[in-house]
Design an enzyme around this catalytic site. Structure first.
Site, PDB file in Angstrom:
ATOM      1  N   LYS A  85       0.808  -1.226   0.000  1.00 30.53           N
ATOM      2  CA  LYS A  85       0.000   0.000   0.000  1.00 30.53           C
ATOM      3  C   LYS A  85       0.839   1.273   0.000  1.00 30.53           C
ATOM      4  O   LYS A  85       0.402   2.306  -0.494  1.00 30.53           O
ATOM      5  CB  LYS A  85      -0.958   0.017   1.198  1.00 30.53           C
ATOM      6  CG  LYS A  85      -2.221  -0.789   0.966  1.00 30.53           C
ATOM      7  CD  LYS A  85      -3.270  -0.477   2.017  1.00 30.53           C
ATOM      8  CE  LYS A  85      -4.453  -1.390   1.900  1.00 30.53           C
ATOM      9  NZ  LYS A  85      -5.549  -1.037   2.821  1.00 30.53           N
ATOM     10  N   ASP A 107     -10.441   3.516   1.485  1.00 31.21           N
ATOM     11  CA  ASP A 107     -10.738   2.954   2.814  1.00 31.21           C
ATOM     12  C   ASP A 107     -11.640   3.891   3.634  1.00 31.21           C
ATOM     13  O   ASP A 107     -12.579   3.439   4.300  1.00 31.21           O
ATOM     14  CB  ASP A 107      -9.438   2.698   3.584  1.00 31.21           C
ATOM     15  CG  ASP A 107      -8.704   1.464   3.082  1.00 31.21           C
ATOM     16  OD1 ASP A 107      -9.366   0.555   2.529  1.00 31.21           O
ATOM     17  OD2 ASP A 107      -7.470   1.411   3.226  1.00 31.21           O
TER      18      ASP A 107
END
Ligand code: ATR
Length: 290
Positions: free
Chosen positions: A80, A117
């Protein structure tokens, strides 16, 4: 061979849209099941596959997928942060969160990075606590990891008036608050949680406590107002000890599975052209109970 009864038969045309999830390992990822459900539901000519990629191959693998004509990829642990450097352009929220989980390949070959997210977190609460008003009062956020950062940024974007951030290792919470640099964030000592519950409108666990195989989150909710919403990003088990305690005393609770499902929507929309819906049937399917 007779395939007439096979619902596993999948054929792709020469113009199929291709996407997937890159991780290392990636076998545990629920994303192929989730995105595959939507592809079937909407009858889309496309596929979404697990892509195990070792860290040393990550950058070249992303560029290869672009060159192979993929529409995009999700990126998960441990990539990420690394994906940040591979992107040519970052969305505003990806820049502020400091991580990317959704990559789209533009027609001109540019690699576009987004972080969904926080979107998933907010949409899960909107769907499952429809009366929620993020501006109504302080939020208590437990943790200081990657997911926590996305949640804090999204709460600030929703005009949350105050975020009380508590983490076992206070230095990590201090560092996170410094990086985000918003006067609405206050760092509170981990063992002072009882003293900051009273006027909170929202309590969020972003730590791994309460997850299968991890210690429980030991917290006494006695001081929390009954209308405060309690949510957990842990979804295995679905009803964590925190949510069970909160539900038992009458607080509205929202489990963490919806965050996983909703964070997948923007990627699906970019790659396959439809903003998909999150339904109880999808939840059951992703959990493997249907
Ligand atoms: P992620 O980036 O996916 O959110 P992480 O960085 O490993 O994951 O964060 C896990 C969170 O759970 C951290 O906030 C961690 O607290 P520390 O920063 O003190 O490590 C928290 N956590 C894990 N085990 C814990 C425990 N036994 N007690 C309290 N907090 C714990």
């Amino acid at each position: 061979m007779d395939f007439s009864n096979s619902d596993r038969l999948q054929t792709l045309s020469g113009t199929s849209r291709l996407a997937g999830v890159m991780g290392w390992p990636v076998a545990h990822s629920k994303s192929p099941r989730l995105q595959g459900y939507w592809l079937a539901k909407y009858g889309i000519d496309g596929t979404y596959m697990p892509l195990p990629v070792a860290p040393e191959n990550f950058a070249s693998a992303v560029k290869s997928l672009r060159d192979l004509g993929f529409a995009g990829v999700n990126v998960t642990i441990p990539h990420k942060q690394a994906v940040f450097d591979v992107c040519d352009e970052l969305s505003d929220r990806a820049q502020r969160i400091g991580a990317v989980n959704t990559v789209t390949f533009a027609d001109d070959g540019k690699i576009l990075g987004d972080n969904t997210d926080g979107f998933g977190f907010i949409e899960n609460l909107r769907q499952n606590a429809p009366d929620i008003d993020f501006a109504r009062g302080p939020a208590i956020v437990l943790g200081a990891g990657g997911a926590c950062r996305a949640i804090i940024v999204s709460l600030l974007d929703e005009n949350c008036p105050e975020i009380r951030l508590l983490n076992r290792t206070k230095a990590r919470a201090d560092a996170l608050a410094d990086e985000i640099n918003d006067p609405r964030i206050t760092v509170v000592e981990w063992d002072r949680i009882d003293h900051c519950l009273e006027d909170a409108a929202l309590l969020v666990n972003t730590t791994s406590l309460g997850m299968v195989g991890q210690p429980p989150l030991e917290i006494d909710l006695a001081g929390l107002a009954k209308q405060a919403i309690v949510t957990d990003i842990v979804y295995a088990p679905l009803k964590t000890g925190l949510l069970a305690q909160a539900e038992g005393r009458g607080n509205p609770v929202v489990d963490g599975l919806g965050m996983l499902l909703h964070q997948a929507r923007p990627g699906f929309h970019c790659w396959f052209g439809i903003d998909p819906v999150v339904t109880p049937e999808l939840r059951d399917f992703v959990l493997g109970t249907s």
